[in-house]
Design a protein around this motif. Structure first.
Motif, PDB file in Angstrom:
ATOM      1  N   ASP A   1      -0.180  50.361  76.156  1.00 36.56           N
ATOM      2  CA  ASP A   1      -0.700  49.018  75.916  1.00 36.56           C
ATOM      3  C   ASP A   1      -0.939  48.746  74.439  1.00 36.56           C
ATOM      4  N   GLU A   2      -0.264  49.504  73.569  1.00 38.48           N
ATOM      5  CA  GLU A   2      -0.426  49.328  72.136  1.00 38.48           C
ATOM      6  C   GLU A   2       0.931  49.256  71.436  1.00 38.48           C
ATOM      7  N   ILE A   3       0.900  48.727  70.241  1.00 39.17           N
ATOM      8  CA  ILE A   3       2.094  48.607  69.415  1.00 39.17           C
ATOM      9  C   ILE A   3       1.789  49.214  68.048  1.00 39.17           C
ATOM     10  N   ALA A   4       2.631  50.135  67.603  1.00 37.91           N
ATOM     11  CA  ALA A   4       2.538  50.668  66.244  1.00 37.91           C
ATOM     12  C   ALA A   4       3.502  49.878  65.368  1.00 37.91           C
ATOM     13  N   ILE A   5       3.023  49.472  64.197  1.00 35.13           N
ATOM     14  CA  ILE A   5       3.775  48.562  63.326  1.00 35.13           C
ATOM     15  C   ILE A   5       3.943  49.175  61.947  1.00 35.13           C
ATOM     16  N   ALA A   6       5.138  48.983  61.358  1.00 41.29           N
ATOM     17  CA  ALA A   6       5.390  49.380  59.965  1.00 41.29           C
ATOM     18  C   ALA A   6       6.133  48.243  59.284  1.00 41.29           C
ATOM     19  N   HIS A   7       5.791  48.000  58.006  1.00 39.69           N
ATOM     20  CA  HIS A   7       6.343  46.829  57.322  1.00 39.69           C
ATOM     21  C   HIS A   7       6.431  47.068  55.827  1.00 39.69           C
ATOM     22  N   ILE A   8       7.589  46.716  55.251  1.00 37.49           N
ATOM     23  CA  ILE A   8       7.747  46.667  53.800  1.00 37.49           C
ATOM     24  C   ILE A   8       8.805  45.617  53.477  1.00 37.49           C
ATOM     25  N   GLY A   9       8.493  44.720  52.546  1.00 42.66           N
ATOM     26  CA  GLY A   9       9.455  43.685  52.166  1.00 42.66           C
ATOM     27  C   GLY A   9       9.046  42.315  52.660  1.00 42.66           C
ATOM     28  N   ASP A  10      10.045  41.442  52.885  1.00 41.66           N
ATOM     29  CA  ASP A  10       9.750  40.075  53.312  1.00 41.66           C
ATOM     30  C   ASP A  10      10.358  39.700  54.655  1.00 41.66           C
ATOM     31  N   SER A  11      10.888  40.673  55.388  1.00 43.27           N
ATOM     32  CA  SER A  11      11.183  40.397  56.793  1.00 43.27           C
ATOM     33  C   SER A  11       9.833  40.283  57.504  1.00 43.27           C
ATOM     34  N   ARG A  12       9.810  39.715  58.688  1.00 46.45           N
ATOM     35  CA  ARG A  12       8.519  39.422  59.313  1.00 46.45           C
ATOM     36  C   ARG A  12       8.440  39.876  60.764  1.00 46.45           C
ATOM     37  N   ILE A  13       7.202  40.073  61.207  1.00 44.94           N
ATOM     38  CA  ILE A  13       6.905  40.341  62.611  1.00 44.94           C
ATOM     39  C   ILE A  13       5.968  39.245  63.095  1.00 44.94           C
ATOM     40  N   TYR A  14       6.338  38.618  64.198  1.00 43.83           N
ATOM     41  CA  TYR A  14       5.522  37.568  64.806  1.00 43.83           C
ATOM     42  C   TYR A  14       5.115  38.001  66.218  1.00 43.83           C
ATOM     43  N   LEU A  15       3.986  37.460  66.684  1.00 38.72           N
ATOM     44  CA  LEU A  15       3.533  37.678  68.055  1.00 38.72           C
ATOM     45  C   LEU A  15       3.233  36.328  68.693  1.00 38.72           C
TER      46      LEU A  15
ATOM     47  N   ALA B   1      11.288  57.253  70.429  1.00 42.44           N
ATOM     48  CA  ALA B   1      10.902  58.325  71.356  1.00 42.44           C
ATOM     49  C   ALA B   1       9.670  57.885  72.137  1.00 42.44           C
ATOM     50  N   ASP B   2       9.327  58.693  73.133  1.00 40.70           N
ATOM     51  CA  ASP B   2       8.152  58.424  73.955  1.00 40.70           C
ATOM     52  C   ASP B   2       6.971  59.170  73.351  1.00 40.70           C
ATOM     53  N   TYR B   3       5.994  58.452  72.820  1.00 37.44           N
ATOM     54  CA  TYR B   3       4.859  59.068  72.133  1.00 37.44           C
ATOM     55  C   TYR B   3       3.638  59.087  73.040  1.00 37.44           C
ATOM     56  N   THR B   4       2.789  60.073  72.795  1.00 44.54           N
ATOM     57  CA  THR B   4       1.576  60.186  73.607  1.00 44.54           C
ATOM     58  C   THR B   4       0.497  59.213  73.155  1.00 44.54           C
ATOM     59  N   SER B   5       0.585  58.750  71.904  1.00 47.05           N
ATOM     60  CA  SER B   5      -0.401  57.795  71.401  1.00 47.05           C
ATOM     61  C   SER B   5       0.239  56.898  70.349  1.00 47.05           C
ATOM     62  N   ALA B   6      -0.364  55.737  70.151  1.00 47.68           N
ATOM     63  CA  ALA B   6       0.135  54.818  69.135  1.00 47.68           C
ATOM     64  C   ALA B   6      -0.054  55.402  67.738  1.00 47.68           C
ATOM     65  N   GLN B   7      -1.068  56.249  67.567  1.00 47.81           N
ATOM     66  CA  GLN B   7      -1.279  56.883  66.261  1.00 47.81           C
ATOM     67  C   GLN B   7      -0.124  57.819  65.921  1.00 47.81           C
ATOM     68  N   ASP B   8       0.359  58.549  66.927  1.00 47.81           N
ATOM     69  CA  ASP B   8       1.521  59.421  66.691  1.00 47.81           C
ATOM     70  C   ASP B   8       2.746  58.581  66.331  1.00 47.81           C
ATOM     71  N   ALA B   9       2.925  57.455  67.022  1.00 50.11           N
ATOM     72  CA  ALA B   9       4.067  56.581  66.741  1.00 50.11           C
ATOM     73  C   ALA B   9       3.965  56.003  65.330  1.00 50.11           C
ATOM     74  N   GLU B  10       2.773  55.616  64.934  1.00 45.11           N
ATOM     75  CA  GLU B  10       2.564  55.064  63.592  1.00 45.11           C
ATOM     76  C   GLU B  10       2.938  56.091  62.525  1.00 45.11           C
ATOM     77  N   ALA B  11       2.492  57.337  62.718  1.00 49.30           N
ATOM     78  CA  ALA B  11       2.808  58.402  61.756  1.00 49.30           C
ATOM     79  C   ALA B  11       4.305  58.686  61.732  1.00 49.30           C
ATOM     80  N   ALA B  12       4.933  58.674  62.905  1.00 50.22           N
ATOM     81  CA  ALA B  12       6.374  58.933  62.977  1.00 50.22           C
ATOM     82  C   ALA B  12       7.158  57.820  62.289  1.00 50.22           C
ATOM     83  N   LEU B  13       6.724  56.584  62.475  1.00 47.01           N
ATOM     84  CA  LEU B  13       7.386  55.460  61.806  1.00 47.01           C
ATOM     85  C   LEU B  13       7.307  55.590  60.291  1.00 47.01           C
ATOM     86  N   GLN B  14       6.108  55.899  59.805  1.00 43.76           N
ATOM     87  CA  GLN B  14       5.925  56.009  58.354  1.00 43.76           C
ATOM     88  C   GLN B  14       6.772  57.148  57.799  1.00 43.76           C
TER      89      GLN B  14
END
Length: 419
Positions: free
Chosen positions: A107-121, A59-72
């Motif tokens: 201009d921000e990215i919210a990230i969520a991670h559990i396990g051994d798959s990976r995120i690279y930049l 969805a379109d979030y107003t802030s990265a903090q909202d996106a982070e909470a929604a992901l979790q």
């Protein structure tokens, strides 16, 4: 605000697996990789259930903090749905899935991670691993017990300490928010890629100025060229690159792209004993492919097992080193004993001398020594004999050396008589 970027999601069953237990998603704002586990009929279900729930957070979030909470929140809900599925279908007991997800918000990215798959930049041509594997060997690396190179071949490298599934009602999920810039290239992948293709090769491939899909296909091809023992899933999101016309359409790949199928119909939950949903009946459990619980006792047991293995390696190395050392010493002794069975006749300052050994030195050590000074003056030898003695005359035994000296002595006597 950054522009919407190009994106791609690609998944391949690999060369060994019979079914694809990975799921991937490239949406408008959300990008996800889930790597399922739990046997032939569990891993694909786990990753599909988790992904289908998590993509509701696109969805379109107003802030990265909202996106982070929604992901979790979405990931916790996915975990609950997995537990429900196991309660209603006991044959799925033990299934689980990793999850890596990012949501682009301005201009921000919210990230969520559990396990051994990976995120690279990939930023300015340099690749960084953003997430830390929730694995047993990663704990060993973090504690300095083993190196990153040793972790790649460790027998417990696939043991996960955190995962979504029917084992924990409140799993610990890593979340963070990072800034992003035009030109950044984000990649999410299952360990089917990161466990086969090294970081340098990943970096070189991502650094190419090619569309996201072409780059993703090249990465999958590199994993296949490396043997691809596991499913391979890659999701790429480019920041600040104009999308193609069809890139706005969300893409689902892997097991989540197919309808869910269960082996049999189990009795539906009646509402009684709801706490049992995290401990479903396991009359015919399917072996977990690479998850084991993260209890302290279990972790201590694994660490002790690894310590025993390290002690065995050290003992084997020590025994091997001692055996090699003994072999070298024995060879040296035998070689020296052989040299001392040889003799040669040579010259000292003024006389003929019988030497024991061979005419060779090893560093400061000589392999010969004076056995007997014959007392025959060099000055009494003929020119020919003197040259021969000065160049040394080899003998296979002391008797042969004595014969050479006797001949020289006889020749000397004749010369004296003739004189």
């Amino acid at each position: 605000m950054t522009k919407a970027g190009d994106s791609a999601a690609i998944s391949h069953v690999g060369k060994i697996r019979s079914n694809n237990q990975d799921s991937g998603y490239a949406g408008k704002h959300l990008f996800v990789v889930a790597d399922g586990m739990g046997g032939h009929a569990g891993g694909d279900v786990a990753s599909a259930i988790a992904l289908q729930r998590i993509i509701e957070a696109d969805a379109d979030y107003t802030s990265a903090q909202d996106a982070e909470a929604a992901l979790q929140s979405a990931i916790i809900s996915a975990n609950n749905e997995l537990a429900d599925a196991v309660f209603e279908h006991p044959e799925l007991a033990g299934m689980g899935t990793t999850v890596d997800a990012i949501v682009a918000v301005g201009d921000e990215i919210a990230i969520a991670h559990i396990g051994d798959s990976r995120i690279y930049l990939l930023r300015d041509g340099e690749l960084s691993q953003i997430t830390t594997d929730h694995t047993f060997v990663q704990r060993l690396v973090d504690s300095g017990r083993i190196t990153e190179e040793e972790a790649m071949v460790h027998p417990r490298r696939s043991v996960l300490m955190r995962v979504l599934g029917d084992v924990d009602s409140n799993p610990e999920i890593d979340t963070m928010i990072m800034g992003t810039h035009p030109g950044d290239r984000w990649m999410l992948c299952s360990d089917g890629l990161s466990g086969v293709v090294d970081k340098d090769a990943i970096e070189a491939t991502l650094a190419q100025e090619l569309p996201a899909r072409q780059v993703g296909e090249q990465l999958v091809r590199k994993a296949l060229d490396g043997g691809a023992p596991d499913n391979v899933t890659v999701v790429i999101y480019d920041v600040g690159v104009e999308r193609s016309a069809n890139a706005q359409t969300p893409v689902i790949v892997g097991s989540a792209s197919r309808p869910l199928a269960f082996q049999n119909e189990a009795p539906k939950r009646t509402g009684l004993l709801p706490s049992l949903r995290l401990h479903a009946a396991r009359a015919n459990p399917l072996a977990s492919s690479h998850f084991e619980p993260a209890s302290e006792d279990y972790l201590d047991e694994l660490i002790e097992e690894d310590a025993r293995r390290a002690r065995r390696r050290r003992l084997t190395w020590l025994v091997g080193t001692i055996a090699l050392g003994l072999a070298i010493v024995l060879a040296a002794l035998l070689g020296y004993a052989w040299t001392q069975s040889r003799y040669f006749v040579g010259a000292d300052d003024n006389t003929v001398v019988i030497y024991q050994g061979i005419q060779q030195d090893i560093g400061p050590f000589s392999l010969s020594h004076e056995h007997k000074d014959t007392g025959i003056p060099l000055s009494l030898l003929s020119t020919y004999d003197r040259q021969q003695v000065e160049q040394t005359l080899s003998a296979a035994s002391l008797e042969e050396a004595e014969e050479i000296v006797s001949r020289l002595r006889t020749t000397t006597s004749k010369d004296e008589d003739g004189g």
